[in-house]
Design a protein around this motif. Structure first.
Motif, short mmCIF file in Angstrom:
data_model
loop_
_atom_site.label_atom_id
_atom_site.label_comp_id
_atom_site.label_asym_id
_atom_site.label_seq_id
_atom_site.Cartn_x
_atom_site.Cartn_y
_atom_site.Cartn_z
N GLY A 255 15.27 -19.43 6.70
CA GLY A 255 15.03 -19.20 5.27
C GLY A 255 13.71 -19.74 4.77
O GLY A 255 12.85 -20.16 5.53
N LYS A 257 11.50 -21.28 0.87
CA LYS A 257 11.40 -21.55 -0.58
C LYS A 257 9.92 -21.47 -0.88
O LYS A 257 9.26 -22.45 -1.25
CB LYS A 257 11.98 -22.94 -0.89
CG LYS A 257 12.20 -23.19 -2.37
CD LYS A 257 13.35 -22.38 -2.93
CE LYS A 257 13.39 -22.46 -4.45
NZ LYS A 257 14.41 -21.54 -5.02
N GLU A 386 17.14 -22.38 -1.28
CA GLU A 386 16.92 -20.94 -1.19
C GLU A 386 18.06 -20.24 -1.94
O GLU A 386 19.24 -20.44 -1.62
CB GLU A 386 16.94 -20.50 0.28
CG GLU A 386 16.62 -19.03 0.43
CD GLU A 386 16.67 -18.57 1.88
OE1 GLU A 386 17.66 -18.87 2.56
OE2 GLU A 386 15.72 -17.89 2.31
N TYR A 412 11.68 -26.43 3.63
CA TYR A 412 11.25 -25.18 4.24
C TYR A 412 9.73 -25.11 4.43
O TYR A 412 8.99 -25.91 3.85
CB TYR A 412 11.66 -24.00 3.36
CG TYR A 412 13.15 -23.83 3.24
CD1 TYR A 412 13.88 -23.28 4.28
CD2 TYR A 412 13.82 -24.22 2.08
CE1 TYR A 412 15.26 -23.11 4.18
CE2 TYR A 412 15.20 -24.05 1.97
CZ TYR A 412 15.91 -23.50 3.02
OH TYR A 412 17.26 -23.33 2.92
#
Ligand code: NAD
Length: 484
Positions: A255, A257, A386, A412
């Motif tokens: 993932g 951000k 996220e 992230y």
């Protein structure tokens, strides 16, 4: 009448479409209206075993016997067929993922371009001759891993299949693909196209099903020699643990951000469309979504006001009506995103702009109104987690140092954008941002399939896309020959 003109309820094993062992299936739901869309196979460990065995047989047989140029030609043929069917692939993605038609078509074109790029590159990956002791000739060879596993999510199936399966096939691996249970129609359609192009039986197997069932069985399979996983951080950790047991390499694309950082000297007219689009594309369900927008104080109010204006103009609707923002993938995702929207209200955060849901949307569609939230504290959950929905947090900063602290201050590190007219600052930022890709005065470079992609920190490791992926999908063997 079904809107899909092929049998979606089968696995592909050894070039043969058949029911999953035990005949089990799973329902696919159309997120635009909640209607039943199709049944897909629910593959079990037995199906995964069969697909891996068939892939190995292909490597030991006709697929393994092909030269690099022939493999490349097959990929080019697949690319041509994908492009010819781009409208139909976009329609399937709209039905299955809720992706607006134009965005789905762009994904199909990207898939074709991956196949073209990797088809062209297949016979251009070379080893080296190595200067070594007198009386030796030493060189390196690039060889396929063998059977590779490809576990993909629901948000960009075509692009992710293109970048991982495309590169793996180019290097001569045989692939077993596990699409997501929420959306797998374009994965099935792609496999049919590969067959049409003449890909030898077993070189690509498809085992749709549940993550904890088919996915876990594939990740743990001792016959698999490399795993490419795209998905959540939590499942990525399980995949890496499974791979460790068999000592196989993994690529984890997880993932993000990701921030876009707007300095006061930026060309705001150029930046504005990217600031919003990178947050709402695919209803925010994008690993590299710019879910944080960092804006330097002097232009903060102006940027927020202009972004808010765009938010209010967003068209939301069923995917087949090709809106700006379609539904979220599922009722579960809707609940998650609505949870974050409730958090915004409970925390008393400043909602600077909100799109409006039009009247008459199907009651069972998974729609949310995109939300722009301003003046968010960088430590707030909204700026740290996220969300995977159309919610952007706008954060003020003063100066480069603070921008970097905020930008790097999440678990992230996938992508970052920098908007500035100062070339020196652009370079300083590019070097200090902790992430896998930095875009200056753009965001995403239009997809940039040639550009290596991947994360640092919790965004994962390993690189896909570009020529770099071909190294990841191959093994280097060194040969040293002693002679006089
Ligand atoms: P997910 O991790 O739940 O599922 C991804 C895939 O893994 C699916 O095919 C699923 O069936 C499978 N899976 C689930 N549990 C498994 C298990 N125990 N063993 C093996 N396989 C299993 O992720 P998701 O919710 O479908 O996708 C969203 C996530 O993917 C987000 O975090 C997003 O950022 C990430 N993502 C990353 C990229 C990237 O390139 N970095 C691209 C797209 C999505």
């Amino acid at each position: 009448m079904s809107p899909i003109d092929f049998d979606t309820s089968q696995v592909l094993v050894g070039g043969v479409w058949r029911r999953a062992a035990g005949g089990r299936t799973l329902p696919l739901v159309n997120p635009s209206d909640g209607s039943a869309l199709a049944q897909i196979a629910r593959a079990s460990a037995a199906d995964v075993d069969a697909a891996v065995a068939a892939a190995q047989a292909a490597l030991d047989g006709p697929w393994g016997a092909l030269g690099a140029t022939e493999r490349g030609r097959l990929l080019l043929q697949m690319s041509t067929l994908v492009l010819a069917q781009a409208d139909e692939l976009a329609r399937l993605e709209a039905l299955d993922v809720g992706k607006p038609l134009k965005q789905g078509r762009a994904d199909a074109v990207a898939l074709a371009r991956y196949l073209e790029f990797y088809g062209g590159a297949a016979d251009k990956v070379m080893g080296q001759t190595i200067p070594f002791a007198n009386g030796y000739t030493a060189f390196s060879l690039r060889e396929p891993h063998g059977v590779t596993a490809h576990i993909v999510p629901w948000n960009y199936p075509m692009q992710i299949i293109g970048r991982s399966v495309g590169a793996a096939l180019a290097m001569g691996n045989a692939c077993v693909l596990k699409p997501a249970e929420e959306a797998c129609l374009t994965a099935l359609a792609f496999a049919r196209i590969a067959q049409q192009a003449g890909l030898p039986a077993g070189a690509l197997g498809v085992v749709p099903g549940l993550g904890e069932e088919a996915g876990a069985a594939l990740a743990a399979h001792p016959g698999v020699r490399h795993i490419s996983f795209t998905g959540s951080v939590a499942v990525g950790a399980l995949i890496q643990a499974a791979a460790a047991k068999n000592a196989v390499p993994v690529t984890l694309e997880l993932g993000g951000k990701s921030p876009q950082i707007v300095f006061a000297d930026a060309d705001l007219d150029a930046a504005l469309p990217f600031l919003v689009n990178a947050g709402i594309q695919n209803a925010g369900q994008t690993c590299s979504a710019a879910s944080r927008v960092l804006v330097e104080r002097p232009v903060f109010d102006a940027v927020v006001a202009r972004m808010a204006e765009r938010y209010r103009a967003l068209r939301i609707g069923p995917a087949l009506s090709d809106p700006d923002v379609g539904p979220l993938i599922s009722a579960r995702q809707l609940e998650l995103v609505q949870g974050y929207m409730a958090l915004v209200r409970e925390s008393g955060l400043h909602i600077a702009g909100e799109a409006a849901l039009p009247a008459g949307l199907p009651a069972l569609g998974c729609y949310v109104a995109p939300m722009l939230v301003a003046d968010v504290n960088p430590a707030h959950r909204l700026a740290q987690e996220e969300i995977f929905g159309p919610v952007q947090a706008v954060i003020p900063f003063e100066g480069e140092a603070q921008a970097l602290t905020i930008a790097n201050g999440t678990p992230y590190g996938l992508v970052a954008g920098v908007w500035t007219r100062d070339g020196g600052r652009a370079l300083r930022m590019a070097r200090k941002l902790q992430c896998g890709q930095v875009f200056v005065n753009n965001y995403g470079a239009g997809g940039g399939i040639e550009l290596p992609f991947g994360g640092v920190k919790h965004s994962g490791h390993g690189r896909e896309k570009g020529f770099e992926a071909l190294y990841g999908f191959s093994v280097l063997k060194t040969v040293a020959i002693k002679h006089d």
